[in-house]
Scaffold this motif. Structure first.
Motif, short mmCIF file in Angstrom:
data_model
loop_
_atom_site.label_atom_id
_atom_site.label_comp_id
_atom_site.label_asym_id
_atom_site.label_seq_id
_atom_site.Cartn_x
_atom_site.Cartn_y
_atom_site.Cartn_z
N GLY A 77 0.84 -1.21 0.00
CA GLY A 77 0.00 0.00 0.00
C GLY A 77 0.86 1.25 0.00
O GLY A 77 1.80 1.37 0.80
N GLU A 78 0.56 2.18 -0.88
CA GLU A 78 1.33 3.42 -0.99
C GLU A 78 0.39 4.61 -1.10
O GLU A 78 -0.59 4.56 -1.86
N GLU A 79 0.69 5.65 -0.37
CA GLU A 79 -0.08 6.89 -0.53
C GLU A 79 0.86 7.95 -1.12
O GLU A 79 1.99 8.10 -0.65
N ILE A 80 0.38 8.64 -2.14
CA ILE A 80 1.22 9.66 -2.81
C ILE A 80 0.58 11.02 -2.60
O ILE A 80 -0.63 11.19 -2.78
N THR A 81 1.40 12.00 -2.29
CA THR A 81 0.94 13.39 -2.30
C THR A 81 1.82 14.17 -3.27
O THR A 81 3.06 14.18 -3.11
N VAL A 82 1.20 14.75 -4.27
CA VAL A 82 1.94 15.58 -5.23
C VAL A 82 1.60 17.03 -4.91
O VAL A 82 0.42 17.39 -4.81
N THR A 83 2.62 17.85 -4.70
CA THR A 83 2.37 19.27 -4.42
C THR A 83 2.94 20.13 -5.54
O THR A 83 3.90 19.75 -6.21
N GLY A 84 2.31 21.28 -5.73
CA GLY A 84 2.74 22.22 -6.77
C GLY A 84 2.85 23.61 -6.17
O GLY A 84 3.72 23.87 -5.33
N PRO A 85 1.94 24.53 -6.55
CA PRO A 85 2.01 25.88 -6.00
C PRO A 85 1.85 25.88 -4.48
O PRO A 85 1.22 24.98 -3.93
#
Ligand code: BES
Ligand code: ZN
Length: 456
Positions: A203-211
């Protein structure tokens, strides 16, 4: 020793057994949500008291997470261990339930009476089948037919973080000749089954952030990278057009099905049209060159379990979000290495992300697949016992779900796991309106009595 007397006792005690199960189901032991920590404790206490009332010397054992329940009772013959889990899944989405998930009830349906409530099938109803079989045996014979250890966990639905250290620390206490696990299902609703293959899980949780903040999508849209767009590209690239998973090295350690198992599974004549039809679908969506049973039992998968970000409330908001999130899980088979897959997956995501996006990962557990050989004569004995109860030959089957402890019994304790359960495909495990058929409960108890007789 009279098995018939035990079976009759089970029949007459069914209403009382059902009341006991309803009591246990009223305890909202959701392991993943810290708000229910005390309830997990209460469920453990309930089981400790119930097992002690049967003469099983039982204790609640603390762990850094939720407690384990461990009990022992002496007896002749082989030493069997029984495993089940008392924790349950969260109830969301709550508004899709027809009744309070923790106010369980018996309901008449077109297919017969069912016990409706969270945990009825996964796994409180199932674990009580074994305890009730022991209760009936004890009532008739005054003692149990073999030495038994009970090992009940409260963290199975949240990745069992305390399990391996606990098993390592108490290996001598938990070793047995055979580890019975009641957390699986029947094959196609009327055919009893012994599961010999389980998939692993990463199980993997991804958070992608930008501005750094949410932006006005009119003012910034076009010039600013949108993290949801970046995350969607990654998610879309996880499968190719033939349904294969694209993570580098993903298929290392994925075996072809042995001929003997392939022949066994062909004999099952699985009706995939009705399996899919029952949930409103029609077309197998896995790897195109694989049979439906391979897709759910012996091939690895990648699924997006949740994806969110930006504005998801009522109405509309022209936002360019600062973050996007996904929960992704992989079902693993054969000797696929969960940690190598985690590394390769993370590297693939990092490589794919455009400039101005950052990613963080959090880990939600990793366990390998497991497989049991059935050459030990106790498998044939248990299979016969199941066949007698259900009046159809019991099948050796695979299971697409994951029960990591089955592998740990083998690798940590050297005990052979035997997976037998009575759930049905339409039990709505992990979903709203979970149920357990009264038939599963009643015949499940009777099945265990027959299995105890056959193994001792
Ligand atoms: N009882 C299930 C496993 C199962 C699923 C058996 C489907 C038969 C059919 C078990 O409690 C479960 O749900 N396991 C989780 C793994 C866990 C690490 C969250 C699963 O398979 O997702
Ligand atoms: Zn379960």
């Amino acid at each position: 020793m009279s098995l018939d007397a035990v079976l009759s006792r089970i029949d007459t005690d069914l209403p009382a057994a059902t009341d006991r199960l309803l009591d246990l189901l009223r305890i909202p032991s959701i392991s993943t949500d810290p708000a229910f920590k005390d309830d997990c404790d209460t469920a453990a206490d309930w089981l400790v008291d119930d097992l002690n009332s049967l003469g099983v010397r039982t204790e609640k054992r603390t762990t850094p997470g939720h407690p384990m329940v461990v009990g022992h009772i002496d007896g002749p013959g082989p030493h069997l261990l029984f495993y089940g889990h008392y924790d349950v899944q969260p109830v969301d989405p709550i508004d899709l339930w027809d009744n309070d998930p923790f106010d369980p009830r018996i309901e008449d349906t077109a297919k017969g009476p069912v016990i409706r409530g969270r945990g009825s099938s996964d796994d409180k109803g199932q674990l009580m089948t074994f305890i009730e079989a022991c209760r009936a045996w004890k009532a008739v014979h005054g003692s149990l037919p073999c030495k038994l250890t009970f090992f009940l966990e409260g963290e199975e639905e949240s990745g069992s973080p305390s399990l391996v250290p606990f098993m390592q620390a108490h290996a001598d206490e938990l070793k047995s000749d055979l580890a019975l696990i009641c957390d699986t299902g029947l094959f196609e609703s009327k055919t009893p089954a012994i599961v010999t293959m389980l998939r692993g899980l990463l199980g993997e949780e991804i958070t992608v952030t930008g501005p750094k903040i949410d932006l006005h999508s009119g003012m910034y849209g076009g010039i600013a990278m949108n993290p949801i767009r970046a995350l969607s590209s990654v998610v879309a690239a996880l499968h190719d057009d033939t349904g294969r998973v694209t993570v580098p090295g993903f298929y290392d350690g994925v075996p072809e099905l042995p001929d003997a198992i392939e022949a066994q599974w062909q004999g099952l004549s699985f009706d995939h049209a009705s399996f899919l039809g029952d949930v409103g679908l029609s077309t197998p969506a896995g790897e195109q060159d694989r049979t439906p049973l391979e897709m759910i039992w012996s091939r690895p998968t990648c699924e997006v379990n949740g994806i969110w970000g930006g504005y998801t409330g009522d109405g509309f908001k022209t936002v360019l979000p600062s973050a996007a999130h996904a929960k992704i899980s992989f079902r693993l088979v054969g000797t696929q290495d969960p940690l190598a897959i985690r590394d390769n997956f993370r590297a693939m995501v990092r490589d794919m992300l455009p400039s101005d996006c950052e990613v963080t990962f959090s880990d939600h557990g990793a366990s390998a697949a497991s497989m049991t050989e059935t050459d030990d004569p106790s498998f044939e004995a248990a299979r016969q016992a199941l066949s007698e109860e259900w009046q159809v030959p019991a099948a050796y089957v695979g299971c697409g779900g994951s029960i990591p402890i089955a592998g740990h019994f083998q690798s940590i304790l050297g005990s052979t796991p035997m997976l037998i359960g009575f759930g049905k495909d339409d039990d709505a495990l992990h979903s709203p309106n979970e149920k357990y058929d009264m038939e599963s409960f009643h015949k499940g108890i009777r099945s265990w009595a027959r299995i105890l007789a056959a193994l001792t």
